[in-house]
Design a protein around this motif. Structure first.
Motif, PDB file in Angstrom:
ATOM      1  N   VAL A   4       0.863  -1.187   0.000  1.00  0.00           N
ATOM      2  CA  VAL A   4       0.000   0.000   0.000  1.00  0.00           C
ATOM      3  C   VAL A   4       0.895   1.231   0.000  1.00  0.00           C
ATOM      4  O   VAL A   4       1.892   1.277   0.734  1.00  0.00           O
ATOM      5  N   TYR A   5       0.514   2.221  -0.814  1.00  0.00           N
ATOM      6  CA  TYR A   5       1.250   3.487  -0.822  1.00  0.00           C
ATOM      7  C   TYR A   5       0.265   4.636  -0.935  1.00  0.00           C
ATOM      8  O   TYR A   5      -0.627   4.616  -1.776  1.00  0.00           O
ATOM      9  N   ASP A   6       0.427   5.620  -0.082  1.00  0.00           N
ATOM     10  CA  ASP A   6      -0.358   6.849  -0.149  1.00  0.00           C
ATOM     11  C   ASP A   6       0.574   7.980   0.277  1.00  0.00           C
ATOM     12  O   ASP A   6       1.049   7.988   1.415  1.00  0.00           O
ATOM     13  N   PRO A   7       0.861   8.923  -0.620  1.00  0.00           N
ATOM     14  CA  PRO A   7       1.810   9.984  -0.285  1.00  0.00           C
ATOM     15  C   PRO A   7       1.345  10.903   0.839  1.00  0.00           C
ATOM     16  O   PRO A   7       2.156  11.640   1.398  1.00  0.00           O
ATOM     17  N   LEU A   8       0.082  10.870   1.190  1.00  0.00           N
ATOM     18  CA  LEU A   8      -0.438  11.749   2.230  1.00  0.00           C
ATOM     19  C   LEU A   8      -0.465  11.105   3.611  1.00  0.00           C
ATOM     20  O   LEU A   8      -0.782  11.771   4.598  1.00  0.00           O
ATOM     21  N   VAL A   9      -0.123   9.825   3.694  1.00  0.00           N
ATOM     22  CA  VAL A   9      -0.151   9.114   4.974  1.00  0.00           C
ATOM     23  C   VAL A   9       1.283   8.940   5.470  1.00  0.00           C
ATOM     24  O   VAL A   9       2.107   8.321   4.805  1.00  0.00           O
ATOM     25  N   ALA A  10       1.566   9.479   6.638  1.00  0.00           N
ATOM     26  CA  ALA A  10       2.927   9.460   7.179  1.00  0.00           C
ATOM     27  C   ALA A  10       3.133   8.444   8.291  1.00  0.00           C
ATOM     28  O   ALA A  10       4.260   8.210   8.709  1.00  0.00           O
ATOM     29  N   ILE A  13      -0.808   2.586   8.980  1.00  0.00           N
ATOM     30  CA  ILE A  13      -2.227   2.305   9.167  1.00  0.00           C
ATOM     31  C   ILE A  13      -2.501   0.827   8.895  1.00  0.00           C
ATOM     32  O   ILE A  13      -3.311   0.210   9.560  1.00  0.00           O
ATOM     33  N   VAL A  14      -1.797   0.279   7.902  1.00  0.00           N
ATOM     34  CA  VAL A  14      -1.961  -1.128   7.535  1.00  0.00           C
ATOM     35  C   VAL A  14      -0.588  -1.783   7.401  1.00  0.00           C
ATOM     36  O   VAL A  14       0.420  -1.100   7.221  1.00  0.00           O
ATOM     37  N   ALA A  15      -0.570  -3.094   7.456  1.00  0.00           N
ATOM     38  CA  ALA A  15       0.677  -3.834   7.266  1.00  0.00           C
ATOM     39  C   ALA A  15       1.166  -3.676   5.831  1.00  0.00           C
ATOM     40  O   ALA A  15       0.375  -3.472   4.907  1.00  0.00           O
ATOM     41  N   ARG A  16       2.444  -3.741   5.628  1.00  0.00           N
ATOM     42  CA  ARG A  16       3.101  -3.644   4.314  1.00  0.00           C
ATOM     43  C   ARG A  16       2.851  -2.300   3.631  1.00  0.00           C
ATOM     44  O   ARG A  16       2.753  -2.216   2.423  1.00  0.00           O
ATOM     45  N   LEU A  21       7.484   6.323  -2.940  1.00  0.00           N
ATOM     46  CA  LEU A  21       6.938   5.816  -4.203  1.00  0.00           C
ATOM     47  C   LEU A  21       7.896   4.843  -4.874  1.00  0.00           C
ATOM     48  O   LEU A  21       7.480   3.784  -5.338  1.00  0.00           O
ATOM     49  N   ARG A  22       9.167   5.160  -4.924  1.00  0.00           N
ATOM     50  CA  ARG A  22      10.153   4.282  -5.590  1.00  0.00           C
ATOM     51  C   ARG A  22      10.252   2.921  -4.892  1.00  0.00           C
ATOM     52  O   ARG A  22      10.315   1.890  -5.551  1.00  0.00           O
ATOM     53  N   THR A  23      10.267   2.920  -3.585  1.00  0.00           N
ATOM     54  CA  THR A  23      10.311   1.658  -2.831  1.00  0.00           C
ATOM     55  C   THR A  23       9.071   0.831  -3.104  1.00  0.00           C
ATOM     56  O   THR A  23       9.142  -0.378  -3.315  1.00  0.00           O
ATOM     57  N   PHE A  24       7.931   1.486  -3.130  1.00  0.00           N
ATOM     58  CA  PHE A  24       6.672   0.815  -3.438  1.00  0.00           C
ATOM     59  C   PHE A  24       6.716   0.196  -4.829  1.00  0.00           C
ATOM     60  O   PHE A  24       6.371  -0.974  -5.014  1.00  0.00           O
ATOM     61  N   LEU A  25       7.169   0.957  -5.814  1.00  0.00           N
ATOM     62  CA  LEU A  25       7.185   0.476  -7.194  1.00  0.00           C
ATOM     63  C   LEU A  25       8.136  -0.693  -7.389  1.00  0.00           C
ATOM     64  O   LEU A  25       7.879  -1.572  -8.217  1.00  0.00           O
ATOM     65  N   GLU A  26       9.222  -0.729  -6.646  1.00  0.00           N
ATOM     66  CA  GLU A  26      10.151  -1.860  -6.733  1.00  0.00           C
ATOM     67  C   GLU A  26       9.525  -3.154  -6.218  1.00  0.00           C
ATOM     68  O   GLU A  26       9.930  -4.238  -6.624  1.00  0.00           O
ATOM     69  N   ALA A  27       8.526  -3.035  -5.360  1.00  0.00           N
ATOM     70  CA  ALA A  27       7.941  -4.205  -4.698  1.00  0.00           C
ATOM     71  C   ALA A  27       6.703  -4.756  -5.400  1.00  0.00           C
ATOM     72  O   ALA A  27       6.208  -5.808  -5.011  1.00  0.00           O
ATOM     73  N   VAL A  28       6.184  -4.055  -6.426  1.00  0.00           N
ATOM     74  CA  VAL A  28       4.919  -4.479  -7.032  1.00  0.00           C
ATOM     75  C   VAL A  28       5.018  -4.606  -8.549  1.00  0.00           C
ATOM     76  O   VAL A  28       5.883  -4.013  -9.187  1.00  0.00           O
TER      77      VAL A  28
END
Length: 67
Positions: A4-10, A13-16, A21-28
């Motif tokens: 899960v990725y949301d640029p507005l959440v610091a 809230i949820v696992a994983r 953004l770059r880290t997220f994109l490498e994982a999916v």
């Protein structure tokens, strides 16, 4: 594993949940765009090579699918 990725959440809230953004994109391999975040729109080239389910019709390409 789903990510899960949301640029507005610091904070977590949820696992994983990813905070970069770059880290997220490498994982999916598949991205579901549910919100029109400017960060994703402005850096659309970062999504090259990913399968995209775009719920807002903000992306284009052979790898983009719409609801």
């Amino acid at each position: 594993m789903p990510r899960v990725y949301d640029p507005l959440v610091a904070s977590e809230i949820v696992a994983r949940q990813e905070y970069d953004l770059r880290t997220f994109l490498e994982a999916v391999d598949l991205i579901v765009i549910m919100v029109k975040h400017k960060e994703v729109i402005q850096d659309a080239s970062a999504l090259d090579g990913k399968v995209i389910l775009d719920c807002h019709h903000i992306m284009s390409g052979n790898n983009v699918y719409y609801l």
